[in-house]
Design a protein around this motif. Structure first.
Motif, PDB file in Angstrom:
ATOM      1  N   LEU A  93     -63.127  13.242  28.368  1.00 55.63           N
ATOM      2  CA  LEU A  93     -63.869  11.716  28.737  1.00 55.63           C
ATOM      3  C   LEU A  93     -63.586  11.350  30.278  1.00 55.63           C
ATOM      4  O   LEU A  93     -64.239  10.734  30.705  1.00 55.63           O
ATOM      5  CB  LEU A  93     -63.078  10.906  27.775  1.00 55.63           C
ATOM      6  N   ALA A  94     -62.366  11.765  30.619  1.00 59.02           N
ATOM      7  CA  ALA A  94     -62.113  11.466  32.172  1.00 59.02           C
ATOM      8  C   ALA A  94     -63.202  11.862  33.052  1.00 59.02           C
ATOM      9  O   ALA A  94     -63.543  11.456  34.015  1.00 59.02           O
ATOM     10  CB  ALA A  94     -60.703  11.908  32.517  1.00 59.02           C
ATOM     11  N   LEU A  95     -63.533  13.270  32.835  1.00 61.51           N
ATOM     12  CA  LEU A  95     -64.511  14.144  33.574  1.00 61.51           C
ATOM     13  C   LEU A  95     -65.743  13.102  33.430  1.00 61.51           C
ATOM     14  O   LEU A  95     -66.753  12.905  34.401  1.00 61.51           O
ATOM     15  CB  LEU A  95     -64.628  15.503  33.126  1.00 61.51           C
ATOM     16  N   PHE A  96     -66.112  12.694  32.097  1.00 61.76           N
ATOM     17  CA  PHE A  96     -67.339  12.026  31.845  1.00 61.76           C
ATOM     18  C   PHE A  96     -67.552  10.914  32.648  1.00 61.76           C
ATOM     19  O   PHE A  96     -68.528  10.607  33.324  1.00 61.76           O
ATOM     20  CB  PHE A  96     -67.620  11.995  30.249  1.00 61.76           C
ATOM     21  N   PHE A  97     -66.428  10.038  32.447  1.00 60.48           N
ATOM     22  CA  PHE A  97     -66.366   8.757  33.322  1.00 60.48           C
ATOM     23  C   PHE A  97     -66.226   8.911  34.812  1.00 60.48           C
ATOM     24  O   PHE A  97     -66.520   7.683  35.441  1.00 60.48           O
ATOM     25  CB  PHE A  97     -65.481   7.858  32.568  1.00 60.48           C
ATOM     26  N   MET A  98     -66.033   9.928  35.378  1.00 62.70           N
ATOM     27  CA  MET A  98     -65.991  10.037  36.842  1.00 62.70           C
ATOM     28  C   MET A  98     -67.390   9.902  37.341  1.00 62.70           C
ATOM     29  O   MET A  98     -67.762   9.717  38.483  1.00 62.70           O
ATOM     30  CB  MET A  98     -65.421  11.486  37.049  1.00 62.70           C
ATOM     31  N   ALA A  99     -68.437  10.279  36.405  1.00 57.53           N
ATOM     32  CA  ALA A  99     -69.803  10.296  36.870  1.00 57.53           C
ATOM     33  C   ALA A  99     -70.197   8.652  37.020  1.00 57.53           C
ATOM     34  O   ALA A  99     -69.534   7.826  36.128  1.00 57.53           O
ATOM     35  CB  ALA A  99     -70.854  10.840  35.783  1.00 57.53           C
ATOM     36  N   ARG A 100     -71.157   8.469  37.898  1.00 56.00           N
ATOM     37  CA  ARG A 100     -71.648   7.105  37.914  1.00 56.00           C
ATOM     38  C   ARG A 100     -72.796   6.587  37.076  1.00 56.00           C
ATOM     39  O   ARG A 100     -73.820   7.520  37.264  1.00 56.00           O
ATOM     40  CB  ARG A 100     -71.895   6.876  39.490  1.00 56.00           C
ATOM     41  N   PRO A 128     -74.715   3.397  34.554  1.00 55.51           N
ATOM     42  CA  PRO A 128     -74.618   1.754  34.002  1.00 55.51           C
ATOM     43  C   PRO A 128     -73.409   1.597  33.132  1.00 55.51           C
ATOM     44  O   PRO A 128     -73.263   2.526  31.951  1.00 55.51           O
ATOM     45  CB  PRO A 128     -75.908   1.356  33.739  1.00 55.51           C
ATOM     46  N   PHE A 129     -72.796   0.684  33.092  1.00 62.31           N
ATOM     47  CA  PHE A 129     -71.599   0.282  32.181  1.00 62.31           C
ATOM     48  C   PHE A 129     -70.583   1.288  31.892  1.00 62.31           C
ATOM     49  O   PHE A 129     -70.083   1.368  30.725  1.00 62.31           O
ATOM     50  CB  PHE A 129     -72.600  -0.224  30.674  1.00 62.31           C
ATOM     51  N   ALA A 130     -70.301   2.035  32.939  1.00 64.08           N
ATOM     52  CA  ALA A 130     -69.222   3.022  32.680  1.00 64.08           C
ATOM     53  C   ALA A 130     -68.091   2.253  32.495  1.00 64.08           C
ATOM     54  O   ALA A 130     -67.339   2.997  31.644  1.00 64.08           O
ATOM     55  CB  ALA A 130     -69.298   4.025  33.744  1.00 64.08           C
ATOM     56  N   ALA A 131     -67.739   1.370  33.256  1.00 65.88           N
ATOM     57  CA  ALA A 131     -66.232   0.932  33.174  1.00 65.88           C
ATOM     58  C   ALA A 131     -66.272   0.242  32.067  1.00 65.88           C
ATOM     59  O   ALA A 131     -65.382   0.160  31.170  1.00 65.88           O
ATOM     60  CB  ALA A 131     -66.386  -0.228  34.307  1.00 65.88           C
ATOM     61  N   THR A 132     -67.430  -0.556  31.225  1.00 60.66           N
ATOM     62  CA  THR A 132     -67.426  -1.420  30.123  1.00 60.66           C
ATOM     63  C   THR A 132     -67.041  -0.271  28.968  1.00 60.66           C
ATOM     64  O   THR A 132     -66.151  -0.661  28.150  1.00 60.66           O
ATOM     65  CB  THR A 132     -68.650  -2.039  30.055  1.00 60.66           C
ATOM     66  N   ILE A 133     -67.729   0.766  28.953  1.00 63.03           N
ATOM     67  CA  ILE A 133     -67.547   1.901  27.874  1.00 63.03           C
ATOM     68  C   ILE A 133     -66.024   2.056  27.719  1.00 63.03           C
ATOM     69  O   ILE A 133     -65.405   2.529  26.821  1.00 63.03           O
ATOM     70  CB  ILE A 133     -68.637   2.842  28.031  1.00 63.03           C
ATOM     71  N   ARG A 134     -65.545   2.562  29.145  1.00 62.99           N
ATOM     72  CA  ARG A 134     -64.306   3.256  29.220  1.00 62.99           C
ATOM     73  C   ARG A 134     -63.354   2.162  28.829  1.00 62.99           C
ATOM     74  O   ARG A 134     -62.274   2.338  28.167  1.00 62.99           O
ATOM     75  CB  ARG A 134     -64.023   3.590  30.583  1.00 62.99           C
TER      76      ARG A 134
END
Length: 300
Positions: free
Chosen positions: A97-104, A106-112
């Protein structure tokens, strides 16, 4: 008086004051209970002499009796499955998940942020939720597995001796997943981006960049995450009374829950303290590993 105030308010004096207050806090709220618990493990302590310090000395008898109990090795096996299964699952999924959310995207911060909800929820609440999810007759997990074609009939996660320890382990993986993801995300963010750009220009593929840049640069972070995961998992208690209550037939009883049973169900506080001290050894080892893994970062 002014000289005393001046010595406290200057840099060195104020630092000494803060360290002194922290030491008093640790001794009062951590050191004394720890010493008291270790003392109990070498005494005979029950309901009749709990309120007095005059107790018979038992030496190593409590340790001998605990380790010769018929369920001792089953509890140790369950503890190993729970600890290493939880740490492995939390770390693997958290890293993914950490590697997945390193990608840019939309709404990445919200989902995290949604993933972090599991970390702030009380353990008993998480246990109650997973008790419904893992229910044999109406549980969501069984329905999902049937829909995927992985099982033909319902699995009784909480009442099957072969599955009960895995039921609590799955719940604990979900509980600690966000914590692992958060710490690993911080470590990934600290890696300079130009290293990946240079490797990409040299023709390195995704796996080569991961194995030659990400893993070596994350070594200290990974060590700290695994050590903290071991400490927190050995302290996890709330899930057991909420999901399986250590059953059936001690098939999901781990060391921390066994210590509680000795103390507050059998009222043999000395045996409960003995199991706790044995767990303390493993926690101290994990703490040592954690300190060693972060030492060079502190120096830097």
């Amino acid at each position: 008086m002014r000289r005393i105030v001046s010595s406290i308010t200057d840099g060195i004096g104020f630092d000494i004051l803060l360290v002194g207050l922290a030491m008093v806090f640790l001794v009062a709220l951590a050191g004394l209970p720890l010493v008291y618990n270790v003392m109990m493990s070498f005494q005979q302590v029950d309901m009749f002499n709990l309120n007095t310090l005059s107790r018979p000395f038992a030496g190593m008898e409590n340790y001998r009796e605990v380790t010769t109990q018929p369920e001792f090795w089953l509890v140790m096996k369950n503890t190993a499955i729970f600890v290493f299964g939880s740490i492995g699952g939390q770390f693997a999924l958290g890293f993914a998940l950490a590697l997945f959310f390193m990608a840019r995207f939309p709404f990445a911060a919200t989902i995290r942020g949604v993933f972090l909800v599991s970390w702030v929820m009380p353990g008993l609440v998480v246990g109650a939720l997973w008790a419904f999810i893992l229910a044999g007759d109406y549980g969501i997990l069984n329905e999902m597995l049937k829909g995927l074609g992985l099982i033909d009939q319902s699995l009784f996660w909480k009442s099957d001796p072969r599955l009960s320890i895995w039921a609590v382990t799955i719940a604990n993986i979900w509980l600690g997943l966000a914590f692992n993801m958060m710490l690993l995300s911080v470590g990934l963010a600290a890696i300079p981006r130009d290293l990946y750009e240079a490797a990409e220009l040299d023709g390195a593929n995704g796996w080569q960049r991961f194995s030659t840049i990400t893993l070596p640069m994350m070594r200290s972070t990974v060590g700290a995450v695994l050590a903290l995961g071991l400490i927190y998992t050995l302290q996890q208690f709330d899930l057991f009374p909420a999901i399986t209550e250590g059953g059936p037939a001690n098939s999901s009883t781990v060391a921390q829950y066994w210590a509680w049973q000795w103390s507050f169900q059998l009222f043999d506080f000395a045996k409960g303290a003995t199991v706790s001290v044995m767990m303390l050894v493993f926690v101290l080892i994990a703490s040592f590993v954690y300190v060693r893994s972060t030492r060079h970062e502190v120096r830097g």
